[in-house]
Design an enzyme around this catalytic site. Structure first.
Site, PDB file in Angstrom:
ATOM      1  N   ARG A  96      23.360   4.984  29.542  1.00  0.00           N
ATOM      2  CA  ARG A  96      22.021   5.180  28.949  1.00  0.00           C
ATOM      3  C   ARG A  96      21.738   4.126  27.867  1.00  0.00           C
ATOM      4  O   ARG A  96      21.165   4.428  26.820  1.00  0.00           O
ATOM      5  CB  ARG A  96      21.881   6.594  28.346  1.00  0.00           C
ATOM      6  CG  ARG A  96      22.239   7.728  29.262  1.00  0.00           C
ATOM      7  CD  ARG A  96      21.205   7.999  30.354  1.00  0.00           C
ATOM      8  NE  ARG A  96      21.523   9.230  31.055  1.00  0.00           N
ATOM      9  CZ  ARG A  96      22.235   9.283  32.175  1.00  0.00           C
ATOM     10  NH1 ARG A  96      22.672   8.173  32.745  1.00  0.00           N
ATOM     11  NH2 ARG A  96      22.483  10.444  32.751  1.00  0.00           N
ATOM     12  N   SER A 150      16.551  14.933  28.560  1.00  0.00           N
ATOM     13  CA  SER A 150      17.689  15.149  27.665  1.00  0.00           C
ATOM     14  C   SER A 150      17.407  14.502  26.323  1.00  0.00           C
ATOM     15  O   SER A 150      17.133  13.305  26.263  1.00  0.00           O
ATOM     16  CB  SER A 150      18.958  14.521  28.246  1.00  0.00           C
ATOM     17  OG  SER A 150      19.202  15.048  29.512  1.00  0.00           O
ATOM     18  N   GLU A 207      18.998  10.455  22.572  1.00  0.00           N
ATOM     19  CA  GLU A 207      18.678   9.547  23.681  1.00  0.00           C
ATOM     20  C   GLU A 207      17.201   9.145  23.612  1.00  0.00           C
ATOM     21  O   GLU A 207      16.823   8.027  23.970  1.00  0.00           O
ATOM     22  CB  GLU A 207      18.979  10.264  25.008  1.00  0.00           C
ATOM     23  CG  GLU A 207      18.762   9.403  26.216  1.00  0.00           C
ATOM     24  CD  GLU A 207      19.154  10.105  27.513  1.00  0.00           C
ATOM     25  OE1 GLU A 207      20.314  10.526  27.642  1.00  0.00           O
ATOM     26  OE2 GLU A 207      18.268  10.224  28.392  1.00  0.00           O
TER      27      GLU A 207
HETATM   28  P1  FAD Z   1       8.454   5.367  27.665  1.00  0.00           P
HETATM   29  O1  FAD Z   1       8.794   6.722  27.164  1.00  0.00           O
HETATM   30  O2  FAD Z   1       7.029   4.996  27.726  1.00  0.00           O
HETATM   31  O3  FAD Z   1       9.245   4.294  26.791  1.00  0.00           O
HETATM   32  C1  FAD Z   1      10.608   4.472  26.481  1.00  0.00           C
HETATM   33  C2  FAD Z   1      11.068   3.272  25.618  1.00  0.00           C
HETATM   34  O4  FAD Z   1      10.992   2.076  26.380  1.00  0.00           O
HETATM   35  C3  FAD Z   1      10.172   3.034  24.396  1.00  0.00           C
HETATM   36  O5  FAD Z   1      10.985   2.509  23.373  1.00  0.00           O
HETATM   37  C4  FAD Z   1       9.175   1.979  24.893  1.00  0.00           C
HETATM   38  O6  FAD Z   1       8.611   1.196  23.851  1.00  0.00           O
HETATM   39  C5  FAD Z   1      10.076   1.143  25.793  1.00  0.00           C
HETATM   40  N1  FAD Z   1       9.361   0.524  26.910  1.00  0.00           N
HETATM   41  C6  FAD Z   1       8.647   1.160  27.870  1.00  0.00           C
HETATM   42  N2  FAD Z   1       8.194   0.263  28.778  1.00  0.00           N
HETATM   43  C7  FAD Z   1       8.619  -0.948  28.356  1.00  0.00           C
HETATM   44  C8  FAD Z   1       8.463  -2.281  28.854  1.00  0.00           C
HETATM   45  N3  FAD Z   1       7.765  -2.538  29.951  1.00  0.00           N
HETATM   46  N4  FAD Z   1       9.042  -3.297  28.159  1.00  0.00           N
HETATM   47  C9  FAD Z   1       9.752  -3.066  27.028  1.00  0.00           C
HETATM   48  N5  FAD Z   1       9.921  -1.826  26.515  1.00  0.00           N
HETATM   49  C10 FAD Z   1       9.370  -0.798  27.166  1.00  0.00           C
HETATM   50  N6  FAD Z   1      16.157   9.631  32.040  1.00  0.00           N
HETATM   51  C11 FAD Z   1      17.264   9.317  32.736  1.00  0.00           C
HETATM   52  O7  FAD Z   1      17.913   8.276  32.493  1.00  0.00           O
HETATM   53  N7  FAD Z   1      17.722  10.133  33.731  1.00  0.00           N
HETATM   54  C12 FAD Z   1      17.088  11.280  34.073  1.00  0.00           C
HETATM   55  O8  FAD Z   1      17.519  11.972  34.984  1.00  0.00           O
HETATM   56  C13 FAD Z   1      15.920  11.637  33.337  1.00  0.00           C
HETATM   57  N8  FAD Z   1      15.268  12.796  33.597  1.00  0.00           N
HETATM   58  C14 FAD Z   1      14.175  13.139  32.869  1.00  0.00           C
HETATM   59  C15 FAD Z   1      13.526  14.356  33.152  1.00  0.00           C
HETATM   60  C16 FAD Z   1      12.401  14.731  32.442  1.00  0.00           C
HETATM   61  C17 FAD Z   1      11.724  16.040  32.763  1.00  0.00           C
HETATM   62  C18 FAD Z   1      11.890  13.877  31.439  1.00  0.00           C
HETATM   63  C19 FAD Z   1      10.640  14.254  30.697  1.00  0.00           C
HETATM   64  C20 FAD Z   1      12.516  12.683  31.142  1.00  0.00           C
HETATM   65  C21 FAD Z   1      13.685  12.298  31.843  1.00  0.00           C
HETATM   66  N9  FAD Z   1      14.357  11.102  31.587  1.00  0.00           N
HETATM   67  C22 FAD Z   1      15.477  10.760  32.309  1.00  0.00           C
HETATM   68  C23 FAD Z   1      13.891  10.211  30.506  1.00  0.00           C
HETATM   69  C24 FAD Z   1      12.774   9.223  30.947  1.00  0.00           C
HETATM   70  O9  FAD Z   1      12.063   9.707  32.036  1.00  0.00           O
HETATM   71  C25 FAD Z   1      13.333   7.840  31.319  1.00  0.00           C
HETATM   72  O10 FAD Z   1      14.049   7.294  30.248  1.00  0.00           O
HETATM   73  C26 FAD Z   1      12.214   6.858  31.739  1.00  0.00           C
HETATM   74  O11 FAD Z   1      12.779   5.651  32.186  1.00  0.00           O
HETATM   75  C27 FAD Z   1      11.231   6.552  30.616  1.00  0.00           C
HETATM   76  O12 FAD Z   1      10.169   5.809  31.177  1.00  0.00           O
HETATM   77  P2  FAD Z   1       8.748   5.728  30.486  1.00  0.00           P
HETATM   78  O13 FAD Z   1       7.941   4.742  31.243  1.00  0.00           O
HETATM   79  O14 FAD Z   1       8.176   7.068  30.327  1.00  0.00           O
HETATM   80  O15 FAD Z   1       9.163   5.124  29.078  1.00  0.00           O
HETATM   81  P1  NAP Z   2      24.480  19.038  35.666  1.00  0.00           P
HETATM   82  O1  NAP Z   2      24.564  18.614  37.092  1.00  0.00           O
HETATM   83  O2  NAP Z   2      24.325  20.483  35.330  1.00  0.00           O
HETATM   84  O3  NAP Z   2      25.721  18.450  34.849  1.00  0.00           O
HETATM   85  C1  NAP Z   2      25.860  18.682  33.427  1.00  0.00           C
HETATM   86  C2  NAP Z   2      26.443  17.440  32.797  1.00  0.00           C
HETATM   87  O4  NAP Z   2      27.723  17.192  33.353  1.00  0.00           O
HETATM   88  C3  NAP Z   2      25.586  16.237  33.070  1.00  0.00           C
HETATM   89  O5  NAP Z   2      25.127  15.775  31.841  1.00  0.00           O
HETATM   90  C4  NAP Z   2      26.477  15.238  33.800  1.00  0.00           C
HETATM   91  O6  NAP Z   2      26.603  13.994  33.108  1.00  0.00           O
HETATM   92  C5  NAP Z   2      27.844  15.873  33.807  1.00  0.00           C
HETATM   93  N1  NAP Z   2      28.394  15.870  35.188  1.00  0.00           N
HETATM   94  C6  NAP Z   2      28.133  16.752  36.185  1.00  0.00           C
HETATM   95  N2  NAP Z   2      28.853  16.440  37.289  1.00  0.00           N
HETATM   96  C7  NAP Z   2      29.575  15.336  36.970  1.00  0.00           C
HETATM   97  C8  NAP Z   2      30.498  14.535  37.679  1.00  0.00           C
HETATM   98  N3  NAP Z   2      30.849  14.811  38.938  1.00  0.00           N
HETATM   99  N4  NAP Z   2      31.036  13.454  37.055  1.00  0.00           N
HETATM  100  C9  NAP Z   2      30.683  13.136  35.795  1.00  0.00           C
HETATM  101  N5  NAP Z   2      29.811  13.873  35.062  1.00  0.00           N
HETATM  102  C10 NAP Z   2      29.262  14.962  35.636  1.00  0.00           C
HETATM  103  O7  NAP Z   2      23.293  18.242  34.937  1.00  0.00           O
HETATM  104  P2  NAP Z   2      21.724  18.439  34.995  1.00  0.00           P
HETATM  105  O8  NAP Z   2      21.252  18.712  33.632  1.00  0.00           O
HETATM  106  O9  NAP Z   2      21.327  19.347  36.116  1.00  0.00           O
HETATM  107  O10 NAP Z   2      21.267  16.960  35.349  1.00  0.00           O
HETATM  108  C11 NAP Z   2      21.559  16.405  36.612  1.00  0.00           C
HETATM  109  C12 NAP Z   2      21.548  14.898  36.517  1.00  0.00           C
HETATM  110  O11 NAP Z   2      20.248  14.464  36.091  1.00  0.00           O
HETATM  111  C13 NAP Z   2      22.541  14.354  35.497  1.00  0.00           C
HETATM  112  O12 NAP Z   2      23.109  13.167  35.983  1.00  0.00           O
HETATM  113  C14 NAP Z   2      21.696  14.078  34.275  1.00  0.00           C
HETATM  114  O13 NAP Z   2      22.164  12.977  33.509  1.00  0.00           O
HETATM  115  C15 NAP Z   2      20.336  13.740  34.888  1.00  0.00           C
HETATM  116  N6  NAP Z   2      19.262  14.129  33.966  1.00  0.00           N
HETATM  117  C16 NAP Z   2      19.001  13.296  32.921  1.00  0.00           C
HETATM  118  C17 NAP Z   2      17.988  13.602  32.036  1.00  0.00           C
HETATM  119  C18 NAP Z   2      17.655  12.651  30.921  1.00  0.00           C
HETATM  120  O14 NAP Z   2      16.620  12.806  30.296  1.00  0.00           O
HETATM  121  N7  NAP Z   2      18.470  11.681  30.641  1.00  0.00           N
HETATM  122  C19 NAP Z   2      17.242  14.765  32.192  1.00  0.00           C
HETATM  123  C20 NAP Z   2      17.566  15.599  33.247  1.00  0.00           C
HETATM  124  C21 NAP Z   2      18.576  15.272  34.137  1.00  0.00           C
HETATM  125  P3  NAP Z   2      25.538  12.808  33.222  1.00  0.00           P
HETATM  126  O15 NAP Z   2      24.360  13.234  32.442  1.00  0.00           O
HETATM  127  O16 NAP Z   2      26.281  11.671  32.581  1.00  0.00           O
HETATM  128  O17 NAP Z   2      25.248  12.551  34.657  1.00  0.00           O
END
Ligand code: FAD
Ligand code: NAP
Length: 339
Positions: free
Chosen positions: A165, A239, A335
């Site tokens: 991340r 998250s 994050e």
């Molecule tokens: P924004 O929120 O608009 O921006 C995020 C940051 O990036 C800010 O600092 C902004 O200034 C910068 N930025 C945006 N665009 C640019 C650009 N073109 N150039 C330079 N800087 C820029 N994230 C995960 O990694 N995995 C997940 O599974 C995941 N699940 C999510 C589920 C939900 C329900 C929600 C609400 C969020 C989740 N996220 C997840 C977080 C988020 O969706 C991601 O990080 C996504 O990539 C953000 O994109 P955005 O366009 O909305 O960015």
């Molecule tokens: P989940 O499957 O219930 O798992 C809980 C946590 O355990 C996750 O954070 C995941 O880490 C870790 N995990 C599960 N299985 C694993 C494996 N086999 N090896 C290593 N790590 C493992 O999680 P969830 O909340 O439903 O989310 C599912 C996936 O979507 C995850 O990968 C999560 O990162 C992603 N997600 C991200 C966001 C975001 O905003 N960043 C929001 C929602 C979901 P990791 O997170 O490192 O994968």
């Protein structure tokens, strides 16, 4: 002709939906337009913020500066080999729509990243990841405008310092570049990753015996829809905290004290601790304070049920960080990008 809006509410542009305003606001849909905006006297010397889908940010106050909303669109196939297709995508394209585009063409690599909100341009920012796949696995290069020189620069995979991340754009280069396009390397004969989380169980429920790009995408969509709050209904940014990764020695001390701790060994010998488990154990899951709180199904997700202030949600995150630190000695890192 650049169109600025003054004192503009940006509540509807972020998935947390907190009531905040931008001193100046404008959209751009090409690099030329972006350069024109950045050369405008009204923008000079003002703090600048790039807005994608607003799904990874929390505003704790009004933004005193210019908010630039990226709307650069387009998908271009740059190269095709026997096994791979290289697609360049405009930074303002919606991420999930791009995933569905690849699924429809049976191109593999990002099916596990289905239904992540936001835009393509932000995907390298935190090396978005889910279900064992990160964009660094399919990332070829990106183009970004250097805000100092107003020149476009190209970054290859190794230039981006991708981590868990993390990337150079979330660290040393934060606020210094605007990503304008990203090129992905998709596979015609993908190797699927179904061993993570609930994917295999979901494929079984769906009666799938032979995984495919489409089946995995459908499975991920089904799991995410059932578990995560839809930002259209409940404000959130996914998250709020990262999963901490700690060294083996510290982990062993922790495991001794908390034998049921949820953890995952990492290739470098470190251990990833599930931050959601730590927060849940301390009784935060489902806790509601006024119109905000911790989601009932997922302790990592902070939620806004109404017109909460960003500052209140931020303060709640600080309380959670303090309580985790006190019990487990681990300092959780946010994050979500805070403004
Ligand atoms: P924004 O929120 O608009 O921006 C995020 C940051 O990036 C800010 O600092 C902004 O200034 C910068 N930025 C945006 N665009 C640019 C650009 N073109 N150039 C330079 N800087 C820029 N994230 C995960 O990694 N995995 C997940 O599974 C995941 N699940 C999510 C589920 C939900 C329900 C929600 C609400 C969020 C989740 N996220 C997840 C977080 C988020 O969706 C991601 O990080 C996504 O990539 C953000 O994109 P955005 O366009 O909305 O960015
Ligand atoms: P989940 O499957 O219930 O798992 C809980 C946590 O355990 C996750 O954070 C995941 O880490 C870790 N995990 C599960 N299985 C694993 C494996 N086999 N090896 C290593 N790590 C493992 O999680 P969830 O909340 O439903 O989310 C599912 C996936 O979507 C995850 O990968 C999560 O990162 C992603 N997600 C991200 C966001 C975001 O905003 N960043 C929001 C929602 C979901 P990791 O997170 O490192 O994968």
């Amino acid at each position: 002709m650049v169109q600025f809006e003054y004192n503009k509410s940006i509540q509807e542009y972020t998935t947390f939906g907190v009531p905040v305003k931008a001193e100046l606001f404008c959209t751009f849909s090409s690099v030329t337009e972006l350069k024109e905006i950045l050369s405008d006297k009204r923008v000079e010397n003002k703090p600048q913020l790039i807005l994608g889908g607003g799904s990874n940010m929390l505003f704790t106050k009004n933004f005193e500066g210019v908010v630039l909303k990226n709307e650069i669109l387009g998908k271009t196939t740059l190269k095709e080999t026997e096994k791979e297709v290289f697609i360049q995508v405009g930074a303002g394209e919606n991420w999930h729509e791009f995933v569905l585009h690849c699924v429809s063409k049976n191109l593999g690599g990002i099916e596990n990243l289905s239904l992540i909100p936001g835009n393509v341009g932000a995907s390298p920012m935190q090396n978005i990841g889910a279900y064992g796949v990160e964009i660094k696995d399919v990332f070829s290069s990106l183009q970004a405008l250097n805000l100092q020189t107003l020149e476009i620069e190209e970054f290859e995979n190794e230039d981006c310092n991708f981590g868990y991340r993390e990337s150079i754009f979330k660290n040393t280069h934060k606020g210094k570049y605007i990503i304008t396009s990203v090129t992905f390397r998709l596979q015609k004969e993908p190797v699927f990753n179904t061993s993570y989380g609930a994917i295999e169980a979901q494929l079984n429920t769906m009666g799938v015996t032979e995984p495919s790009v489409k089946a995995i995408s459908d499975a991920v969509i089904a799991i995410r829809t059932s578990k995560l709050p839809d930002p259209k209904e409940i404000g959130n940014a996914g998250s709020f905290f990262k999963n901490p990764v700690i060294d083996k020695k510290s982990f062993e001390v922790l495991l001794d004290k908390f034998p049921s701790i949820a953890h995952y060994p990492q290739p470098d010998g470190k251990e990833k601790i599930a931050a959601g488990w730590l927060i849940d154990q301390l009784g935060w899951k489902g806790k509601t304070i006024g119109e905000y709180g911790v989601h009932k199904n997922q302790a990592l997700v902070l939620v806004n049920y109404g017109e909460s202030e960003g500052r209140d949600i931020y303060n709640l995150s600080s309380e959670i960080i303090d309580s985790v630190k006190e019990t487990y000695g681990i300092e959780l890192e946010r994050e979500v990008n805070i403004y």
